[in-house]
Scaffold this motif. Sequence first.
Motif, PDB file in Angstrom:
ATOM      1  N   MET A  58       0.824  -1.203   0.000  1.00 22.40           N
ATOM      2  CA  MET A  58       0.000   0.000   0.000  1.00 22.40           C
ATOM      3  C   MET A  58       0.865   1.262   0.000  1.00 22.40           C
ATOM      4  O   MET A  58       2.032   1.208   0.359  1.00 22.40           O
ATOM      5  CB  MET A  58      -1.004   0.019   1.161  1.00 22.40           C
ATOM      6  N   ALA A  59       0.261   2.364  -0.426  1.00 21.95           N
ATOM      7  CA  ALA A  59       0.993   3.629  -0.502  1.00 21.95           C
ATOM      8  C   ALA A  59       1.241   4.196   0.900  1.00 21.95           C
ATOM      9  O   ALA A  59       0.447   3.975   1.818  1.00 21.95           O
ATOM     10  CB  ALA A  59       0.206   4.628  -1.340  1.00 21.95           C
ATOM     11  N   HIS A  60       2.350   4.890   1.041  1.00 20.71           N
ATOM     12  CA  HIS A  60       2.670   5.597   2.285  1.00 20.71           C
ATOM     13  C   HIS A  60       3.132   7.008   1.927  1.00 20.71           C
ATOM     14  O   HIS A  60       3.314   7.328   0.751  1.00 20.71           O
ATOM     15  CB  HIS A  60       3.803   4.885   3.032  1.00 20.71           C
ATOM     16  N   ASP A  61       3.367   7.821   2.960  1.00 19.90           N
ATOM     17  CA  ASP A  61       4.093   9.063   2.711  1.00 19.90           C
ATOM     18  C   ASP A  61       5.016   9.331   3.888  1.00 19.90           C
ATOM     19  O   ASP A  61       4.983   8.628   4.905  1.00 19.90           O
ATOM     20  CB  ASP A  61       3.157  10.248   2.405  1.00 19.90           C
ATOM     21  N   VAL A  62       5.874  10.336   3.720  1.00 22.39           N
ATOM     22  CA  VAL A  62       6.814  10.741   4.757  1.00 22.39           C
ATOM     23  C   VAL A  62       6.574  12.232   4.958  1.00 22.39           C
ATOM     24  O   VAL A  62       6.810  13.025   4.050  1.00 22.39           O
ATOM     25  CB  VAL A  62       8.279  10.486   4.321  1.00 22.39           C
ATOM     26  N   TYR A  92       6.168  11.335  10.207  1.00 21.42           N
ATOM     27  CA  TYR A  92       5.176  10.268  10.283  1.00 21.42           C
ATOM     28  C   TYR A  92       4.570  10.041   8.914  1.00 21.42           C
ATOM     29  O   TYR A  92       4.864  10.776   7.972  1.00 21.42           O
ATOM     30  CB  TYR A  92       4.109  10.610  11.335  1.00 21.42           C
ATOM     31  N   CYS A  93       3.753   8.991   8.803  1.00 24.62           N
ATOM     32  CA  CYS A  93       3.015   8.759   7.571  1.00 24.62           C
ATOM     33  C   CYS A  93       1.631   9.364   7.790  1.00 24.62           C
ATOM     34  O   CYS A  93       0.919   8.952   8.699  1.00 24.62           O
ATOM     35  CB  CYS A  93       2.909   7.263   7.275  1.00 24.62           C
ATOM     36  N   SER A  94       1.267  10.347   6.977  1.00 25.54           N
ATOM     37  CA  SER A  94      -0.021  11.026   7.204  1.00 25.54           C
ATOM     38  C   SER A  94      -1.202  10.171   6.776  1.00 25.54           C
ATOM     39  O   SER A  94      -2.348  10.484   7.065  1.00 25.54           O
ATOM     40  CB  SER A  94      -0.041  12.384   6.496  1.00 25.54           C
ATOM     41  N   ILE A  95      -0.919   9.058   6.091  1.00 26.14           N
ATOM     42  CA  ILE A  95      -1.989   8.120   5.702  1.00 26.14           C
ATOM     43  C   ILE A  95      -2.256   7.147   6.851  1.00 26.14           C
ATOM     44  O   ILE A  95      -3.396   6.831   7.167  1.00 26.14           O
ATOM     45  CB  ILE A  95      -1.580   7.337   4.429  1.00 26.14           C
ATOM     46  N   HIS A  96      -1.147   6.665   7.449  1.00 26.62           N
ATOM     47  CA  HIS A  96      -1.251   5.763   8.607  1.00 26.62           C
ATOM     48  C   HIS A  96      -0.585   6.474   9.768  1.00 26.62           C
ATOM     49  O   HIS A  96       0.606   6.271  10.025  1.00 26.62           O
ATOM     50  CB  HIS A  96      -0.537   4.445   8.319  1.00 26.62           C
ATOM     51  N   VAL A  97      -1.374   7.323  10.447  1.00 25.12           N
ATOM     52  CA  VAL A  97      -0.797   8.282  11.387  1.00 25.12           C
ATOM     53  C   VAL A  97      -0.017   7.680  12.552  1.00 25.12           C
ATOM     54  O   VAL A  97       0.686   8.402  13.257  1.00 25.12           O
ATOM     55  CB  VAL A  97      -1.890   9.235  11.920  1.00 25.12           C
ATOM     56  N   VAL A  98      -0.134   6.373  12.764  1.00 23.54           N
ATOM     57  CA  VAL A  98       0.615   5.764  13.863  1.00 23.54           C
ATOM     58  C   VAL A  98       2.035   5.347  13.449  1.00 23.54           C
ATOM     59  O   VAL A  98       2.836   4.943  14.285  1.00 23.54           O
ATOM     60  CB  VAL A  98      -0.149   4.557  14.479  1.00 23.54           C
ATOM     61  N   MET A  99       2.351   5.456  12.160  1.00 28.56           N
ATOM     62  CA  MET A  99       3.708   5.123  11.673  1.00 28.56           C
ATOM     63  C   MET A  99       4.607   6.341  11.854  1.00 28.56           C
ATOM     64  O   MET A  99       4.361   7.377  11.256  1.00 28.56           O
ATOM     65  CB  MET A  99       3.676   4.767  10.175  1.00 28.56           C
ATOM     66  N   LYS A 100       5.661   6.181  12.685  1.00 24.40           N
ATOM     67  CA  LYS A 100       6.509   7.326  12.994  1.00 24.40           C
ATOM     68  C   LYS A 100       7.995   7.031  12.843  1.00 24.40           C
ATOM     69  O   LYS A 100       8.424   5.890  12.988  1.00 24.40           O
ATOM     70  CB  LYS A 100       6.229   7.802  14.423  1.00 24.40           C
TER      71      LYS A 100
END
Lengths: 106, 179
Positions: A58-62, A92-100
């Motif tokens: 899936m797509a992520h961002d930084v 963080y990933c603004s799509i999956h806000v718990v990824m830091k």
Amino acid sequence: MNKYGICFVLIAFLSASCSLTSEKPKVYTVEIKDMKFMPDDITVKQGDTVVWINRDMMAHDVTEEGEKRWTSSLIPPGSSWKKEITSTANYYCSIHVVMKGKIRVQ
Amino acid sequence: MKMIKMLASSSMITLALSVVFTATSLAQSPKLNDAEVASVAVTANQIDINYAAVAKIKSKNPDILKFAETMTNDHKAVIAQAVALVTKLKVTPKDNAVSKKLMADAEKTKKSLLSKSGKAFDRAYIDNEVAYHKAVISTVEGLLIPTAKNAELKALLEKVVPALKTHLSHAEMVQMNFK
Ligand SMILES: [Cu+2]
């Protein structure tokens, strides 16, 4: 110039070029895999580059977390994004806000 | 079975838990084959896309809408991977008791969500997302992964678990705003 002088110039030149090589900006890789930044904490020198590679399906961002100073925008699966690092940042990933993750500038 | 059905009607959380319970008891006899495992996996992902579609119609809350958008895109990505794999393996996902039960329960939940609006909807939607992701994680870890025979199917299911757990943490974070 006597032969000691030539020798001195040579050594000075060699050591200068040597220290130049060690100051050359480095490129670090952060893998985005299984919904994690790996490593999630990285220390670099100012001017070094960090490349984020998305290995997930899936797509992520930084995105810089504090004031959203910078963002990669969408990184599709299999793609990557790089940034020259100028300052310490929590991101963080603004799509999956718990990824830091964190970048520290030494 | 009768008792499970009674439990299921009591509330959304026990409903979600009973899905897992039923799925686990069904797993013992008869066992699912890979075509059925694939069907359950696709169905479970599709259900969350359907819930997100309801949220997009009913909610105006930016956190809810953003979460729903993430669910739509991520679960679509999982389905795409699953479809690519079953196509490669020449397996056709096959309906079965577990996938049918999941879909039937999801239809009830969808109706209940559609009957709500405003903040009550947002709360019900995110509560259901928390419960549903917990139930799906249990089903994938407790039933689908141990049951899958094909190594690539098993690997794909294992790869989905971290995403489901991230969705759960994300849902719990959004849920905090509605306490
Ligand atoms: Cu992400």
